[in-house]
Design a protein around this motif. Sequence first.
Motif, PDB file in Angstrom:
ATOM      1  N   THR A 187      -0.710  10.005   1.021  1.00 23.22           N
ATOM      2  CA  THR A 187      -0.761   9.441  -0.329  1.00 23.22           C
ATOM      3  C   THR A 187      -2.180   9.446  -0.879  1.00 23.22           C
ATOM      4  O   THR A 187      -2.389   9.660  -2.079  1.00 23.22           O
ATOM      5  N   ASN A 188      -3.174   9.231  -0.007  1.00 25.15           N
ATOM      6  CA  ASN A 188      -4.550   9.254  -0.499  1.00 25.15           C
ATOM      7  C   ASN A 188      -4.938  10.659  -0.948  1.00 25.15           C
ATOM      8  O   ASN A 188      -5.617  10.838  -1.971  1.00 25.15           O
ATOM      9  N   GLY A 267     -14.213   3.116 -14.556  1.00 22.21           N
ATOM     10  CA  GLY A 267     -15.081   2.993 -13.381  1.00 22.21           C
ATOM     11  C   GLY A 267     -14.336   2.485 -12.167  1.00 22.21           C
ATOM     12  O   GLY A 267     -14.909   1.820 -11.301  1.00 22.21           O
ATOM     13  N   LYS A 268     -13.053   2.820 -12.092  1.00 21.35           N
ATOM     14  CA  LYS A 268     -12.218   2.350 -10.986  1.00 21.35           C
ATOM     15  C   LYS A 268     -11.448   3.523 -10.370  1.00 21.35           C
ATOM     16  O   LYS A 268     -11.454   4.624 -10.907  1.00 21.35           O
ATOM     17  N   ARG A 269     -10.791   3.272  -9.252  1.00 17.56           N
ATOM     18  CA  ARG A 269      -9.931   4.254  -8.602  1.00 17.56           C
ATOM     19  C   ARG A 269      -8.640   3.565  -8.157  1.00 17.56           C
ATOM     20  O   ARG A 269      -8.671   2.439  -7.664  1.00 17.56           O
ATOM     21  N   ILE A 270      -7.519   4.254  -8.321  1.00 18.91           N
ATOM     22  CA  ILE A 270      -6.244   3.728  -7.834  1.00 18.91           C
ATOM     23  C   ILE A 270      -5.988   4.285  -6.440  1.00 18.91           C
ATOM     24  O   ILE A 270      -6.026   5.499  -6.217  1.00 18.91           O
ATOM     25  N   ARG A 271      -5.743   3.398  -5.498  1.00 22.13           N
ATOM     26  CA  ARG A 271      -5.454   3.778  -4.128  1.00 22.13           C
ATOM     27  C   ARG A 271      -4.263   2.958  -3.606  1.00 22.13           C
ATOM     28  O   ARG A 271      -4.046   1.830  -4.040  1.00 22.13           O
ATOM     29  N   GLU A 294     -15.298   0.935  -8.308  1.00 25.20           N
ATOM     30  CA  GLU A 294     -15.992   2.027  -7.614  1.00 25.20           C
ATOM     31  C   GLU A 294     -16.941   1.510  -6.546  1.00 25.20           C
ATOM     32  O   GLU A 294     -17.295   2.238  -5.617  1.00 25.20           O
ATOM     33  N   THR A 295     -17.368   0.241  -6.656  1.00 21.15           N
ATOM     34  CA  THR A 295     -18.260  -0.342  -5.647  1.00 21.15           C
ATOM     35  C   THR A 295     -17.506  -0.717  -4.371  1.00 21.15           C
ATOM     36  O   THR A 295     -18.123  -0.958  -3.336  1.00 21.15           O
ATOM     37  N   ASN A 296     -16.177  -0.770  -4.439  1.00 24.24           N
ATOM     38  CA  ASN A 296     -15.373  -1.058  -3.258  1.00 24.24           C
ATOM     39  C   ASN A 296     -15.414   0.159  -2.339  1.00 24.24           C
ATOM     40  O   ASN A 296     -15.102   1.269  -2.769  1.00 24.24           O
ATOM     41  N   PRO A 297     -15.780  -0.002  -1.069  1.00 25.16           N
ATOM     42  CA  PRO A 297     -15.889   1.170  -0.192  1.00 25.16           C
ATOM     43  C   PRO A 297     -14.583   1.952  -0.056  1.00 25.16           C
ATOM     44  O   PRO A 297     -14.603   3.161   0.164  1.00 25.16           O
ATOM     45  N   LEU A 298     -13.445   1.290  -0.217  1.00 30.07           N
ATOM     46  CA  LEU A 298     -12.166   1.995  -0.125  1.00 30.07           C
ATOM     47  C   LEU A 298     -11.979   2.972  -1.287  1.00 30.07           C
ATOM     48  O   LEU A 298     -11.294   3.983  -1.142  1.00 30.07           O
ATOM     49  N   ALA A 299     -12.585   2.670  -2.429  1.00 30.58           N
ATOM     50  CA  ALA A 299     -12.414   3.515  -3.609  1.00 30.58           C
ATOM     51  C   ALA A 299     -13.012   4.904  -3.414  1.00 30.58           C
ATOM     52  O   ALA A 299     -12.575   5.875  -4.035  1.00 30.58           O
ATOM     53  N   VAL A 301     -13.042   6.657  -0.633  1.00 30.07           N
ATOM     54  CA  VAL A 301     -12.456   7.398   0.488  1.00 30.07           C
ATOM     55  C   VAL A 301     -11.690   8.605  -0.057  1.00 30.07           C
ATOM     56  O   VAL A 301     -10.749   8.458  -0.834  1.00 30.07           O
ATOM     57  N   PRO A 302     -12.073   9.823   0.348  1.00 32.69           N
ATOM     58  CA  PRO A 302     -11.493  11.026  -0.252  1.00 32.69           C
ATOM     59  C   PRO A 302     -10.324  11.608   0.537  1.00 32.69           C
ATOM     60  O   PRO A 302     -10.198  11.403   1.747  1.00 32.69           O
ATOM     61  N   GLY A 303      -9.481  12.347  -0.144  1.00 35.72           N
ATOM     62  CA  GLY A 303      -8.480  13.188   0.494  1.00 35.72           C
ATOM     63  C   GLY A 303      -7.615  12.476   1.511  1.00 35.72           C
ATOM     64  O   GLY A 303      -7.158  11.351   1.305  1.00 35.72           O
TER      65      GLY A 303
END
Length: 350
Positions: A187-188, A267-271, A294-299, A301-303
């Motif tokens: 899913t990521n 400035g965010k990411r959905i995970r 975006e400052t959250n380390p989980l945001a 995380v690629p691929g």
Amino acid sequence: MTVKLAFIGFGGVGQGLLQILLEKENELRLEEGLETQVVAVADVMKGSVYNPNGLDGNQLLSLAKEKRPLSEYIGDSSTITGLDSIRTIQETNADVIVEVTFTDVNTGQPAIDHCRAAFEKGKSVITTNKGPVALAYQELSEAAENNGAFFGFEGTVMSGTPALRLPRETLCGNKIHQITGILNGTTNYMLTEMEKGSSYEEALKKAQEQGFAEADPTSDVEGYDARYKAVILSNVVMQTPMIAANVPCTGITEVTQEMLHEAVKEGKRIRLVAKITRTESGVKAVIQPEKLDETNPLAAVPGATNAILYECDLAGPIFLTGAGAGLKETGFSLLIDLIHFTRQKAAVKQ
């Protein structure tokens, strides 16, 4: 110390471990005092073979690679074929059962029965199956302890990345009050591909072509895989039993390209995030897509990468990231358990 192994299941992960054991034979003997001998293999599709004096690992791998049945193994007069998985566990001279069958995560079978059979005989188990740890952890842990057996399952959450051993051993003494993680690489990968411009359908197809997603991706995209891993983290790290069916779970099927692009503009990411939280009323878990700063380390995380964040009372936030899948990586998780089994046995002898 020579450890006799029986593989129950001999797909890519089991073959991955055997390949590692052959490649690192000298290092493991010199550095860990670990010598292994495969005495049995039983696989529902490939058949079975047993020799109490040991089997040739390279021949086993060749048969698997050539998709030939294990009954074609060329051995001496002590070689036996045709044992089913339970008889292989009960009747062979293996010390450790490497349980790597395909498991129904709704029932945990056949892996739960394999673990029960091993512990009843005082044999240890190392496994990458989520089912036994998610659905029968308390029972199986007690059975292992009562019978002097080792129960290793490092690879059930993040493959070869030590998501369980780190908090249980390195972070011991801390009270972990929250765990958040990206625990499903499929899913990521899909969400990051959709951020780049792919549609949901295109991202899923790419994930399947890359080998990240199964032909039936339901367990991944609906969040069920991450839910079982959250339950394992609650059972093992939080030491609080949890029932998977009681964990609220929302997958990524309703996440659109537009939602992802809007989040990026903010400035965010959905995970897809698994969150396990210790509260006054007990431990709670939830699986759902979250909009992360975006400052959250989980945001970041690629691929297909996995990551986990432990919130500790003494050490503060501890962040761990690494591969959450892969045959060699998952095979390595079994090696971690095998080394710890060896160290435990050595400590008992001293």
